[in-house]
Write a protein that holds these residues in place. Structure first.
Motif, short mmCIF file in Angstrom:
data_model
loop_
_atom_site.label_atom_id
_atom_site.label_comp_id
_atom_site.label_asym_id
_atom_site.label_seq_id
_atom_site.Cartn_x
_atom_site.Cartn_y
_atom_site.Cartn_z
N PHE A 51 -1.19 6.48 -5.28
CA PHE A 51 -1.24 5.25 -4.50
C PHE A 51 -2.66 4.72 -4.41
CE2 PHE A 51 -1.33 8.94 -1.71
CZ PHE A 51 -2.53 8.75 -1.04
N GLU A 52 -2.73 3.51 -3.90
CA GLU A 52 -4.00 2.86 -3.61
C GLU A 52 -3.94 2.41 -2.15
OE1 GLU A 52 -6.52 -1.11 -5.02
OE2 GLU A 52 -4.70 -0.54 -6.10
N ILE A 53 -5.05 2.57 -1.43
CA ILE A 53 -5.12 2.12 -0.04
C ILE A 53 -5.93 0.82 -0.02
CG2 ILE A 53 -6.02 2.62 2.27
CD1 ILE A 53 -3.71 4.42 1.63
N LYS A 54 -5.36 -0.20 0.62
CA LYS A 54 -6.02 -1.50 0.73
C LYS A 54 -6.19 -1.87 2.20
CE LYS A 54 -3.96 -3.35 -3.48
NZ LYS A 54 -3.25 -4.49 -4.08
N ASP A 55 -7.26 -2.60 2.47
CA ASP A 55 -7.43 -3.19 3.80
C ASP A 55 -6.58 -4.45 3.86
OD1 ASP A 55 -9.34 -1.33 4.73
OD2 ASP A 55 -10.96 -2.44 3.77
N VAL A 56 -5.87 -4.63 4.94
CA VAL A 56 -5.09 -5.85 5.15
C VAL A 56 -5.36 -6.35 6.56
CG1 VAL A 56 -3.29 -5.45 3.43
CG2 VAL A 56 -3.04 -4.47 5.69
N ARG A 57 -5.11 -7.61 6.75
CA ARG A 57 -5.40 -8.19 8.07
C ARG A 57 -4.42 -7.67 9.12
NH1 ARG A 57 -1.93 -12.39 9.22
NH2 ARG A 57 -0.81 -13.21 7.44
N GLN A 58 -4.89 -7.71 10.34
CA GLN A 58 -4.06 -7.28 11.47
C GLN A 58 -2.87 -8.22 11.59
OE1 GLN A 58 -6.33 -7.22 15.08
NE2 GLN A 58 -4.58 -6.79 16.37
N ASP A 59 -1.72 -7.66 12.00
CA ASP A 59 -0.58 -8.53 12.25
C ASP A 59 -0.08 -8.28 13.67
OD1 ASP A 59 2.13 -6.94 10.33
OD2 ASP A 59 0.76 -6.11 11.78
N PHE A 60 1.20 -8.08 13.89
CA PHE A 60 1.73 -8.07 15.25
C PHE A 60 1.29 -6.89 16.11
CE2 PHE A 60 4.86 -5.68 12.92
CZ PHE A 60 5.40 -4.77 13.82
N LEU A 61 0.94 -5.76 15.54
CA LEU A 61 0.44 -4.64 16.33
C LEU A 61 -1.07 -4.76 16.51
CD1 LEU A 61 2.42 -1.60 14.87
CD2 LEU A 61 2.85 -2.84 16.99
N ASN A 62 -1.54 -4.41 17.69
CA ASN A 62 -2.96 -4.50 18.00
C ASN A 62 -3.66 -3.23 17.49
OD1 ASN A 62 -5.35 -5.42 19.04
ND2 ASN A 62 -4.95 -4.62 21.09
N ALA A 63 -3.90 -3.20 16.17
CA ALA A 63 -4.50 -2.02 15.54
C ALA A 63 -5.08 -2.42 14.19
CB ALA A 63 -3.44 -0.95 15.34
N THR A 64 -5.95 -1.55 13.67
CA THR A 64 -6.42 -1.71 12.30
C THR A 64 -5.26 -1.38 11.38
OG1 THR A 64 -8.65 -1.06 12.94
CG2 THR A 64 -8.08 -0.87 10.60
N ARG A 65 -5.08 -2.19 10.35
CA ARG A 65 -3.95 -1.97 9.44
C ARG A 65 -4.46 -1.72 8.03
NH1 ARG A 65 0.86 -6.08 7.61
NH2 ARG A 65 -0.93 -7.40 7.28
N LYS A 66 -3.91 -0.70 7.40
CA LYS A 66 -4.17 -0.38 5.99
C LYS A 66 -2.83 -0.43 5.27
CE LYS A 66 -8.48 1.09 6.70
NZ LYS A 66 -9.65 0.58 6.01
N ARG A 67 -2.88 -0.68 3.97
CA ARG A 67 -1.65 -0.72 3.19
C ARG A 67 -1.76 0.29 2.05
NH1 ARG A 67 0.66 -6.27 2.26
NH2 ARG A 67 1.52 -5.74 4.30
N MET A 68 -0.75 1.17 1.97
CA MET A 68 -0.64 2.13 0.88
C MET A 68 0.30 1.52 -0.15
SD MET A 68 0.88 6.03 1.06
CE MET A 68 -0.61 6.78 1.71
N MET A 69 -0.20 1.30 -1.35
CA MET A 69 0.61 0.74 -2.43
C MET A 69 1.02 1.85 -3.38
SD MET A 69 0.99 -2.43 -1.71
CE MET A 69 1.93 -2.81 -3.20
N ILE A 70 2.33 2.03 -3.50
CA ILE A 70 2.92 2.99 -4.43
C ILE A 70 3.71 2.15 -5.42
CG2 ILE A 70 4.48 4.95 -4.70
CD1 ILE A 70 3.95 5.56 -1.69
#
Length: 152
Positions: A51-70
């Motif tokens: 996988f690859e981990i990407k930074d993505v913008r925050q959405d509905f949850l009040n937290a830092t969000r990362k995206r794991m792409m498989i």
């Protein structure tokens, strides 16, 4: 004098045992709440995922969000400062995984596929899809989903 020495030895041994037990308890609590994105990544690698981990913008949850792409599948990872903050946010997600309401912000979502939310330590993991292997592996790593679609 010998009797006094025995009392001191017993006292020191009791203090030592209490210290070890108390230290063991605090380490257990820290381990439970310190499950990190690095540990999640390692667990996914152990399951055979590339996988690859990407930074993505925050959405509905009040937290830092990362995206794991498989390949073409996305798993969002929400990072919180601590497990208490994570549990608070998790409590605002409805059981079906399509709504969020914290009293001042409400969101309803129509996902492109089935939502699945998992949590452990100070992270929430969101998978939108129906890949049974991914769902099974997320359950193994993070425990039962706490919100979302449950296949019959």
């Amino acid at each position: 004098m010998r009797k006094l020495d025995n009392h001191i030895v017993i006292f020191i041994a009791a203090i030592f045992i209490i210290t070890v037990l108390a230290g063991g308890c605090s380490r257990e609590n820290n381990t439970k709440s310190s499950f990190s994105i690095e540990q999640f990544e390692n667990a996914m690698k152990d399951k055979g995922y590339n996988f690859e981990i990407k930074d993505v913008r925050q959405d509905f949850l009040n937290a830092t969000r990362k995206r794991m792409m498989i390949d073409n599948k996305a798993i969002d990872i929400y990072l919180f400062s601590n497990d208490k903050e994570m549990e608070n946010e998790a409590s605002h997600i409805d059981s079906g995984g399509c709504g969020y309401n914290n009293g001042s912000k409400a969101v309803n979502v129509s996902w492109v596929s089935f939502p699945h939310f998992y949590k452990r330590g100070s992270i929430i993991v969101q998978y939108i899809g129906d890949d049974e292997k991914i769902m099974s592996d997320l359950k193994d790593i993070l425990s039962e989903q706490f919100a979302g679609y449950t296949p019959k």
